[in-house]
Design an enzyme around this catalytic site. Structure first.
Site, PDB file in Angstrom:
ATOM      1  N   THR A  21     155.094  74.668  74.775  1.00  0.00           N
ATOM      2  CA  THR A  21     155.731  75.399  75.870  1.00  0.00           C
ATOM      3  C   THR A  21     157.025  74.701  76.271  1.00  0.00           C
ATOM      4  OG1 THR A  21     154.546  74.196  77.615  1.00  0.00           O
ATOM      5  CG2 THR A  21     153.496  76.181  76.745  1.00  0.00           C
TER       6      THR A  21
ATOM      7  N   LYS B  61     150.364  71.236  66.516  1.00  0.00           N
ATOM      8  CA  LYS B  61     150.558  71.519  67.940  1.00  0.00           C
ATOM      9  C   LYS B  61     150.159  72.976  68.148  1.00  0.00           C
ATOM     10  CE  LYS B  61     152.374  70.551  72.094  1.00  0.00           C
ATOM     11  NZ  LYS B  61     152.045  69.389  72.938  1.00  0.00           N
TER      12      LYS B  61
ATOM     13  N   GLY C  84     149.151  68.969  77.836  1.00  0.00           N
ATOM     14  CA  GLY C  84     148.659  68.404  79.087  1.00  0.00           C
ATOM     15  C   GLY C  84     147.287  67.779  78.910  1.00  0.00           C
TER      16      GLY C  84
ATOM     17  N   VAL D  25     152.623  61.731  79.588  1.00  0.00           N
ATOM     18  CA  VAL D  25     151.969  60.417  79.482  1.00  0.00           C
ATOM     19  C   VAL D  25     152.184  59.769  78.116  1.00  0.00           C
ATOM     20  CG1 VAL D  25     150.225  60.961  81.212  1.00  0.00           C
ATOM     21  CG2 VAL D  25     149.745  61.420  78.797  1.00  0.00           C
ATOM     22  N   GLY D  26     152.839  60.483  77.189  1.00  0.00           N
ATOM     23  CA  GLY D  26     153.137  59.889  75.895  1.00  0.00           C
ATOM     24  C   GLY D  26     152.311  60.400  74.735  1.00  0.00           C
ATOM     25  N   LYS D  27     151.718  61.599  74.859  1.00  0.00           N
ATOM     26  CA  LYS D  27     150.868  62.123  73.783  1.00  0.00           C
ATOM     27  C   LYS D  27     151.617  62.254  72.471  1.00  0.00           C
ATOM     28  CE  LYS D  27     149.525  65.978  75.594  1.00  0.00           C
ATOM     29  NZ  LYS D  27     150.316  65.867  76.851  1.00  0.00           N
ATOM     30  N   THR D  28     152.854  62.749  72.530  1.00  0.00           N
ATOM     31  CA  THR D  28     153.596  62.981  71.302  1.00  0.00           C
ATOM     32  C   THR D  28     153.899  61.673  70.575  1.00  0.00           C
ATOM     33  OG1 THR D  28     154.575  65.005  72.209  1.00  0.00           O
ATOM     34  CG2 THR D  28     155.719  63.981  70.349  1.00  0.00           C
ATOM     35  N   VAL D  29     154.309  60.668  71.316  1.00  0.00           N
ATOM     36  CA  VAL D  29     154.625  59.378  70.695  1.00  0.00           C
ATOM     37  C   VAL D  29     153.347  58.729  70.161  1.00  0.00           C
ATOM     38  CG1 VAL D  29     155.624  57.089  71.068  1.00  0.00           C
ATOM     39  CG2 VAL D  29     156.674  59.083  72.121  1.00  0.00           C
TER      40      VAL D  29
END
Length: 235
Positions: A48, A44, A120, A20-24
């Site tokens: 995984t 982090k 997630g 859903v774009g958490k990293t960005v």
């Protein structure tokens, strides 16, 4: 909270699902906060789906928000599964959430704000005892570390129920939900997307903090950090 120094010491970044774009969003928040004069670290707890040596989420965050950004990946597992399942397949033990909380507490002392990107959704298991990102937040608060949560939501149909359930789970644990960010806002939004801008704050009981445009993760660092503040309305 127009001043990022009013944010809690730790901001947990969770999502309404995977991809859903958490990293960005984590990178964009890091760029926003740094641009306003605060120091930031990114953690982090469990990565995984990657072999040793492959670039992970923290590398993407640093690529977008600045190569000098302090980042920490605590555990890496090979299979693209939940941390608990990936560790079970590899036959390796996972550190309890309490161990992550201790390490994050140490990292927090080195920056004004620490962004912690989960795996997630909120209740994905991070250890073999059933500990989750929500439990990590509770453990940090027990240690006296101020902590809040940002929910990264998908843009389209089907997101509202998961967003509402996440908000309820946080409220049950007395963890503050700071805001919702749409992680990948399409160039041409449809009816569901535009209505969700109204409904996401309503079902979660928290402000819509912003929308990160689709494809932002492909930008170069200079363009990304310059544009990131325009994607948020944190007030």
């Amino acid at each position: 909270m127009s001043d990022p120094r009013a944010l809690p010491s730790v901001v947990l970044v969770t999502g309404t699902g995977t991809g859903v774009g958490k990293t960005v969003v984590t990178a964009a928040l890091a760029a926003l906060v740094r641009g306003r004069g605060s120091t930031v670290s990114v953690v982090k707890p469990t990565q995984t789906g990657l072999a040793p040596g492959e670039p992970g989420d923290v590398d993407d965050v640093r690529r977008l928000a600045g190569e000098d950004l302090p980042v920490h990946e605590l555990v890496r597992l090979r299979d693209p599964l939940s941390p608990e399942a990936a560790a079970r397949r590899e036959g390796v033990p996972l550190p309890p959430v309490a161990v992550h909380a201790k390490r994050i507490g140490e990292i927090t002392a080195q920056a004004d704000i620490t962004l912690v990107e989960g795996a997630g959704g909120l209740l994905v298991r991070l250890d073999s005892r059933g500990g989750t990102l929500a439990d990590l937040g509770t453990a940090l608060r027990y240690k006296g570390v101020s902590c809040g949560v940002v929910l990264v939501a998908s843009a389209g149909l089907g997101v509202l129920s998961t967003a509402a359930l996440t908000a309820e789970a946080l409220a049950a644990r007395s963890l503050p939900l700071l805001g919702v960010v749409v992680g990948s806002w399409p160039d041409t939004p449809g009816l569901a997307e535009t209505e969700n801008l109204y409904d996401l704050p309503r079902v979660t009981g928290t402000p819509l903090w912003g929308r990160v445009p689709e494809g932002a993760g492909r930008m170069d660092a200079a363009s990304f950090t310059a544009a990131a503040p325009s994607w948020f309305d944190i007030a």
